[in-house]
Design an enzyme around this catalytic site. Structure first.
Site, PDB file in Angstrom:
ATOM      1  CB  THR A  43      23.195  39.224  70.518  1.00  8.45           C
ATOM      2  OG1 THR A  43      23.512  39.597  69.184  1.00  8.45           O
ATOM      3  CG2 THR A  43      22.038  40.069  71.019  1.00  8.45           C
ATOM      4  CB  THR A  44      23.439  35.587  74.207  1.00  5.36           C
ATOM      5  OG1 THR A  44      22.456  35.383  73.182  1.00  5.36           O
ATOM      6  CG2 THR A  44      22.930  34.996  75.507  1.00  5.36           C
ATOM      7  CE1 TYR A 106      21.816  55.355  64.818  1.00  3.92           C
ATOM      8  CE2 TYR A 106      23.919  56.026  63.862  1.00  3.92           C
ATOM      9  CZ  TYR A 106      22.686  56.356  64.419  1.00  3.92           C
ATOM     10  OH  TYR A 106      22.334  57.672  64.559  1.00  3.92           O
ATOM     11  CE1 TYR A 132      22.908  37.013  64.803  1.00  3.56           C
ATOM     12  CE2 TYR A 132      24.527  38.191  66.130  1.00  3.56           C
ATOM     13  CZ  TYR A 132      23.282  37.621  65.999  1.00  3.56           C
ATOM     14  OH  TYR A 132      22.404  37.650  67.056  1.00  3.56           O
ATOM     15  NE  ARG A 137      19.208  41.622  69.409  1.00  6.32           N
ATOM     16  CZ  ARG A 137      19.219  41.956  70.690  1.00  6.32           C
ATOM     17  NH1 ARG A 137      19.869  43.036  71.087  1.00  6.32           N
ATOM     18  NH2 ARG A 137      18.582  41.228  71.590  1.00  6.32           N
ATOM     19  CE  LYS A 161      22.890  33.760  66.371  1.00  8.68           C
ATOM     20  NZ  LYS A 161      23.396  34.428  67.594  1.00  8.68           N
ATOM     21  CB  ILE A 203      24.405  30.324  67.312  1.00  7.81           C
ATOM     22  CG1 ILE A 203      25.459  29.796  66.325  1.00  7.81           C
ATOM     23  CG2 ILE A 203      25.067  31.134  68.422  1.00  7.81           C
ATOM     24  CD1 ILE A 203      26.297  30.872  65.662  1.00  7.81           C
TER      25      ILE A 203
END
Length: 294
Positions: A43-44, A106, A132, A137, A161, A203
């Site tokens: 993501t980052t 989604y 994850y 999100r 995570k 993380i």
């Protein structure tokens, strides 16, 4: 097993392209500062705006530059199982130490769909996998029951995570999946409470800016020195908060630009910080006496 202080690395851009010179310097920065592993294309790392070719090239570049001096975890998830398999297989092929596979977003699969998705990736590619879980999100959360079933059946599903404030969930994962499974915090502000419950590391977004301090927090917690870990947590708390004053990774990449590590460049739909929030970020960085260059 993955544990310790892992950086969710930014992906620097310059004039519309991935800035590999800056990326190489970032990797060296974390080698020099004792970070335990780097995560690229998460993501980052702005993975949603990378092309497939860029995604693969960033992973391959990171593995080559790290050269065994620091572990490399590749973000390889997606909302189509065949794409996740493809990216994960590529990560293994180029020598990544593990893969971070996000819960499909989604399309909101059922728990059965999530089970089949992760089992397919794990069976198709023999590489250590971190699930994850980031429901804010993805709009769906993988249940502890589903994770337990996956970890029981797939030896290479070794960690999760957790980007969730649900401490009951963390307790349940640690209790049911045991010592052989690593829970990793996905939220800097929640790392200390998660580790008090048995998580094995983070993380981290803040690691991009202050890796030595984050590493010390994790070291203290892993050694059971929670008094020291708490001191560092409160010392870093203002940084943790300001790095999420706007959508991640906008603030952390802006902070890295202020520190001279990269350009202040994003890909749409991400945009630069508002001037007001950028000033707030700058003031917090000044508080830590960081060497601002921009």
């Amino acid at each position: 097993m993955f544990q310790g202080s892992i950086v969710a690395l930014i992906t620097p851009f310059k004039e519309g392209e991935v800035d590999y010179e800056a990326l190489g310097n970032l990797i060296e920065f974390h080698v020099d500062n004792g970070t335990d592993a780097i995560l690229v294309c998460g993501t980052t790392g702005e993975s949603p705006t990378l092309t497939f070719e860029e995604h693969e090239k960033v992973i391959e570049f990171a593995v080559k530059r790290a050269a065994g001096r620091i572990k490399v975890i590749a973000g390889t998830g997606g909302n189509a199982t065949h794409e996740a398999v493809h990216l994960t297989a590529h990560a293994k092929e180029v020598g990544a130490d593990g893969a971070l596979v996000v819960v499909p977003y989604y399309n909101k699969p059922t728990q059965r769909g999530l089970y089949e998705h992760f089992k397919t990736v794990a069976q198709e590619v023999d590489i250590p996998i971190i699930i994850y879980n980031i429901p804010s999100r993805t709009c769906v959360e993988i249940s502890v029951d589903t994770m337990f079933k996956l970890a029981s059946e797939c030896e290479n599903i070794v960690a999760s995570k957790e980007s969730t404030p649900n401490m009951d969930r963390i307790s349940e994962i640690v209790k049911r999946l045991g010592e052989s499974f690593s829970v990793l915090s996905g939220d800097d502000s929640l790392t200390l409470p998660m580790m008090a419950l048995g998580a094995k590391g983070v993380i981290s977004v803040a690691n991009n800016v202050m890796p030595r301090e984050v590493k010390e927090l994790i070291r203290a917690a892993l050694e059971g020195d929670f008094r020291r870990a708490r001191e560092i947590h409160y010392y870093l708390h203002d940084l943790f908060k300001v790095l999420f004053i706007e959508t991640n990774p906008i603030p952390v990449k802006t902070a890295c630009w202020m520190l001279g590590m990269c350009e202040k460049e994003f890909r749409l739909p991400l945009t630069e910080m508002s001037p007001e929030n950028e000033n707030k970020l700058r003031e917090v960085l000044k508080k830590y006496n960081l060497p601002l260059k921009n």
